[in-house]
Design an enzyme around this catalytic site. Structure first.
Site, PDB file in Angstrom:
ATOM      1  N   HIS A 238     -53.247  17.649  -8.845  1.00  0.00           N
ATOM      2  CA  HIS A 238     -52.888  16.258  -8.570  1.00  0.00           C
ATOM      3  C   HIS A 238     -54.142  15.453  -8.221  1.00  0.00           C
ATOM      4  O   HIS A 238     -54.380  14.369  -8.756  1.00  0.00           O
ATOM      5  CB  HIS A 238     -51.901  16.172  -7.390  1.00  0.00           C
ATOM      6  CG  HIS A 238     -50.485  16.511  -7.725  1.00  0.00           C
ATOM      7  ND1 HIS A 238     -50.096  17.764  -8.127  1.00  0.00           N
ATOM      8  CD2 HIS A 238     -49.352  15.754  -7.725  1.00  0.00           C
ATOM      9  CE1 HIS A 238     -48.794  17.761  -8.359  1.00  0.00           C
ATOM     10  NE2 HIS A 238     -48.311  16.555  -8.123  1.00  0.00           N
TER      11      HIS A 238
ATOM     12  N   ASP B 129      -6.053  -6.205  -6.287  1.00  0.00           N
ATOM     13  CA  ASP B 129      -5.730  -5.131  -7.228  1.00  0.00           C
ATOM     14  C   ASP B 129      -5.757  -5.616  -8.666  1.00  0.00           C
ATOM     15  O   ASP B 129      -5.967  -4.833  -9.590  1.00  0.00           O
ATOM     16  CB  ASP B 129      -4.323  -4.582  -6.945  1.00  0.00           C
ATOM     17  CG  ASP B 129      -4.316  -3.638  -5.756  1.00  0.00           C
ATOM     18  OD1 ASP B 129      -5.393  -3.131  -5.396  1.00  0.00           O
ATOM     19  OD2 ASP B 129      -3.229  -3.411  -5.193  1.00  0.00           O
TER      20      ASP B 129
ATOM     21  N   GLN C  31       0.831  -1.197   0.000  1.00  0.00           N
ATOM     22  CA  GLN C  31       0.000   0.000   0.000  1.00  0.00           C
ATOM     23  C   GLN C  31       0.866   1.248   0.000  1.00  0.00           C
ATOM     24  O   GLN C  31       0.602   2.202  -0.731  1.00  0.00           O
ATOM     25  CB  GLN C  31      -0.902  -0.012   1.244  1.00  0.00           C
ATOM     26  CG  GLN C  31      -2.180   0.765   1.073  1.00  0.00           C
ATOM     27  CD  GLN C  31      -2.978   0.237  -0.097  1.00  0.00           C
ATOM     28  OE1 GLN C  31      -2.913  -0.944  -0.440  1.00  0.00           O
ATOM     29  NE2 GLN C  31      -3.708   1.108  -0.751  1.00  0.00           N
TER      30      GLN C  31
ATOM     31  N   GLU D  17     -10.275   1.447   3.165  1.00  0.00           N
ATOM     32  CA  GLU D  17     -10.489   0.958   1.796  1.00  0.00           C
ATOM     33  C   GLU D  17     -10.258  -0.559   1.731  1.00  0.00           C
ATOM     34  O   GLU D  17     -11.057  -1.297   1.168  1.00  0.00           O
ATOM     35  CB  GLU D  17      -9.506   1.691   0.881  1.00  0.00           C
ATOM     36  CG  GLU D  17      -9.641   1.368  -0.583  1.00  0.00           C
ATOM     37  CD  GLU D  17      -8.518   1.997  -1.403  1.00  0.00           C
ATOM     38  OE1 GLU D  17      -7.540   2.500  -0.805  1.00  0.00           O
ATOM     39  OE2 GLU D  17      -8.606   1.966  -2.640  1.00  0.00           O
ATOM     40  N   HIS D  18      -9.113  -1.009   2.282  1.00  0.00           N
ATOM     41  CA  HIS D  18      -8.771  -2.432   2.282  1.00  0.00           C
ATOM     42  C   HIS D  18      -8.575  -2.900   3.716  1.00  0.00           C
ATOM     43  O   HIS D  18      -7.895  -2.229   4.492  1.00  0.00           O
ATOM     44  CB  HIS D  18      -7.440  -2.678   1.550  1.00  0.00           C
ATOM     45  CG  HIS D  18      -7.391  -2.110   0.173  1.00  0.00           C
ATOM     46  ND1 HIS D  18      -6.669  -0.971  -0.135  1.00  0.00           N
ATOM     47  CD2 HIS D  18      -7.949  -2.516  -0.988  1.00  0.00           C
ATOM     48  CE1 HIS D  18      -6.792  -0.712  -1.424  1.00  0.00           C
ATOM     49  NE2 HIS D  18      -7.566  -1.628  -1.977  1.00  0.00           N
TER      50      HIS D  18
ATOM     51  N   HIS E 112       2.271   3.064  -3.199  1.00  0.00           N
ATOM     52  CA  HIS E 112       1.379   3.769  -4.142  1.00  0.00           C
ATOM     53  C   HIS E 112       1.616   5.265  -4.158  1.00  0.00           C
ATOM     54  O   HIS E 112       1.498   5.914  -5.190  1.00  0.00           O
ATOM     55  CB  HIS E 112      -0.085   3.539  -3.760  1.00  0.00           C
ATOM     56  CG  HIS E 112      -0.721   2.369  -4.448  1.00  0.00           C
ATOM     57  ND1 HIS E 112      -0.788   2.273  -5.812  1.00  0.00           N
ATOM     58  CD2 HIS E 112      -1.309   1.253  -3.973  1.00  0.00           C
ATOM     59  CE1 HIS E 112      -1.397   1.139  -6.145  1.00  0.00           C
ATOM     60  NE2 HIS E 112      -1.704   0.497  -5.049  1.00  0.00           N
TER      61      HIS E 112
END
Lengths: 434, 434
Positions: free
Chosen positions: B420, B361, B259, B327-328, B262
């Site tokens: 209506h 991934d 991670q 996220e993960h 990145h």
């Protein structure tokens, strides 16, 4: 009202103008809203007190000034006229049933490579719902927003609603009681949306904010998108009626006006293959208008934005409907089914001569919060999914990793991400006994 | 790297800071982006030519300057090393299979009141996909965005990607060939997003724009939300590893670094109940770092944002994980199943000791576009639903209208919307023979 005839030489151009017409009121409110959000974020309740005094002439001092409690909602419910109470209950029950059937299922399976895969849908922890004060304070709107959240399983549902000079709408309180709203805060505008998104000392933050509002509210939601989830940006309402000459012109006129009375910038469009029928509908709109207490709004909408399109054949209608991508589409024709298939872009479709759009506003069951302004090309009506989110999952045993791991290593190396490759190869190597 | 111990008196405060830490780079680009969007909207292709010359040093003159054609993508595919080509095909096939199972079903039923109700899911007509140039030009990212669109049934998929000084990434072209991308335009930045949303003479507009990008691209998507649909705003990536002391510290170190490499603002967090194990992981991170070609980025991320949290018992982990909404999430524990249930907020969960995040991934199948920055509280990974929309429908016959129409009339009247009410009552009256 504008009359267009599809065989006229200028039609393509005039129709393109109609499609491009935004009708959105383009208030440049983004700077104001940015300032309001920032103040609520940094000053919290003090900012809410200040704005509410200024905009709603309402002092937030005691707990009772801040909140409407469950007892008040229950009392409003019991004070309702019986017919109206039954009508609200019918609406709630039908909306609940339709949305319950939307609940997505968990997936959990093992594929051919031995990889366990799946996804779990869960509700958000808390949702906030904006309910406008004044003219647009509709109990039906509260039900349409609150019930999907509750059906999704949201634990905490907080309503914000402005009460200018203290005025509350008992119908809205009764609807809140029916829907099981957990909190009602007497605040409105961009500051209320900010309070829901950021949280304050008094108000715990929520995860998703939905509900209609004016330009300030809409812009606040746009700016806070990402801090919280929001529903689609909403513009003025619209209806497209596709009708052959066999309809009662009075019915169709009533349907067109039911949209027009919402807003001076609402839009009602009729597509028909019968010029004489078109004349009779136009006449009937005039007759019906004269009897309406909402005449002023409806007349302005019909005058400024109403359109009747004459086509040589209703076969032309689907292409026009797809370009318009209207919020509501009525199919008042003998054989509506082919249109249901060929009209790809529409928020909601009302099938046949006996399904006026107003039924969908209240009691049919599907949500009446629908994409406007051609957004049906890519957006959907509100649903339980707006109050849920999905977690995917992946599980590999040794064999599964051996089967698909090498491909991951190759791709990670090609992308120049060696630690990605390493996290897989270190496990593959052990298996090989290295 | 920060070490926290849950039994320390200052833990609650330190953890709250960690949860609140945004890591987003707060470029104030909104004004620049607003100007770029406006120029593309009014000047079209000329604005694209100007911006592309200025930002990408690339002249858009001939068709070949504007577009990369299908032949070039096919050639790039055939020129690939065989192992890599197979890896890309494996990834594409697995992603396709997972997303095909996501396709929602049409509903069409008649309820107890005789009302026909339902909903039809359809793909949008056209989707646009942003593919960054430079470091983040990942073929896996193209597959993860393009395949769900194609599986959803989107007819036209247009990629925009900057090619600074003409440089293209052959891996991305090969991935575009595999995914069946229909158009590739050599433009980037906010101007490329604007071209997709508004359309220009050369580029037809799309309905949905997805894909990663820098702050300008993200802000352009935000500002164009409503004109088109977009995927969730994305921030820096993150991983949370929950690990007992029985793991190989080298495996966990590799996962944390996968991670970290990145982005300098990516975040890797380890929660463990074993202090000695924590020490060994920290040591191994140092060892692994020394061998990485991405060391500079990974080291900075680990130094600035890496966290190891020691807990007295892993029973504490789920509550911490839910607050982080990462996220993960990796579950490197003996019995991961209870964590899969109790961790409610996560983009994707990797179950067991043998499921490193990098598998997800590339080749597992679920989407790697996942909510970051605590957005897993309300947002989901990319799916076919992001490229589809739902049209609800309603059909009533005489009996159904008689059953539920009166409730709609009562509610419309209570809301002060007489047209209506009229659109329903006029039909009910006919039935009664009035």
């Amino acid at each position: 009202m504008k009359r267009l005839v599809s065989s006229d030489p200028g039609f393509a151009k005039a129709f393109a103008r109609l499609v491009a017409d935004r009708r959105d009121v383009d208030d440049d409110v983004s700077r104001d809203v940015r300032r309001i959000l920032e103040r609520v974020r940094t000053e919290g309740d003090d900012a809410l007190i200040d704005y509410t005094k200024r905009f709603d002439h309402w002092d937030l001092v005691s707990d009772g000034d801040w909140r409407i409690d469950a007892q008040a909602c229950e009392a409003a419910y019991h004070a309702l006229d019986g017919t109206l109470r039954d009508a609200l209950e019918t609406a709630a029950e039908r909306v609940r049933a339709y949305h319950a059937a939307q609940l997505p299922e968990r997936r959990d399976y093992r594929d051919d490579a031995g990889v366990r895969l799946g996804a779990i849908w869960r509700p958000v922890d808390a949702a906030g719902l904006y309910v406008p004060g004044g003219r647009a304070a509709y109990p039906s709107s509260l039900l349409m927003n609150a019930i999907p959240a509750k059906v999704a399983g949201v634990g905490r549902l907080a309503v914000v609603t402005p009460t200018p000079r203290g005025v509350v709408n008992p119908l809205v309180l009764a609807a809140a009681h029916i829907a099981g709203v957990d909190e009602i805060w007497r605040i409105g505008g961009a500051q209320a949306v900010a309070a829901l998104a950021y949280g304050t000392d008094r108000i715990a933050p929520v995860d998703v904010v939905t509900g209609p509002g004016n330009a300030w509210v809409a812009e606040a939601k746009r700016q806070l998108y990402g801090t919280v989830g929001i529903d689609m940006v909403a513009g003025p309402s619209e209806i497209l009626v596709i009708a052959d000459g066999l309809n009662d012109p009075g019915f169709i006129a009533a349907d067109l006006l039911s949209q027009a009375e919402h807003d001076p910038v609402a839009q009602s469009i009729l597509i028909t293959d019968n010029a004489e029928f078109a004349d009779r509908v136009a006449d009937r709109v005039g007759v019906e208008l004269a009897q309406l207490s909402t005449r002023k709004v409806a007349e302005q909408s019909w005058k400024d934005h109403g359109v009747i399109i004459e086509v040589a054949s209703l076969d032309e209608a689907s292409a026009l409907a797809n370009a318009l991508a209207a919020e509501h589409v009525e199919l008042a024709v003998a054989d509506p089914e082919p249109f249901l298939e060929s009209i790809r872009h529409a928020g909601s479709v009302f099938i046949g001569r006996n399904s006026p759009e107003a039924i969908g506003d209240y009691v049919a069951g599907p949500n009446h919060v629908l994409p406007t302004g051609r957004r049906a090309r890519f957006a959907s009506g509100l649903s339980v999914l707006d109050f849920m989110k999905r977690t995917s999952f992946i599980e590999l045993d040794d064999d599964a990793l051996a089967a698909i791991g090498p491909a991951a290593v190759a791709l990670a190396e090609a992308e120049g991400l060696p630690a990605h490759a390493r996290s897989v190869s270190i496990r593959l190597d052990r298996r090989k006994g290295n």
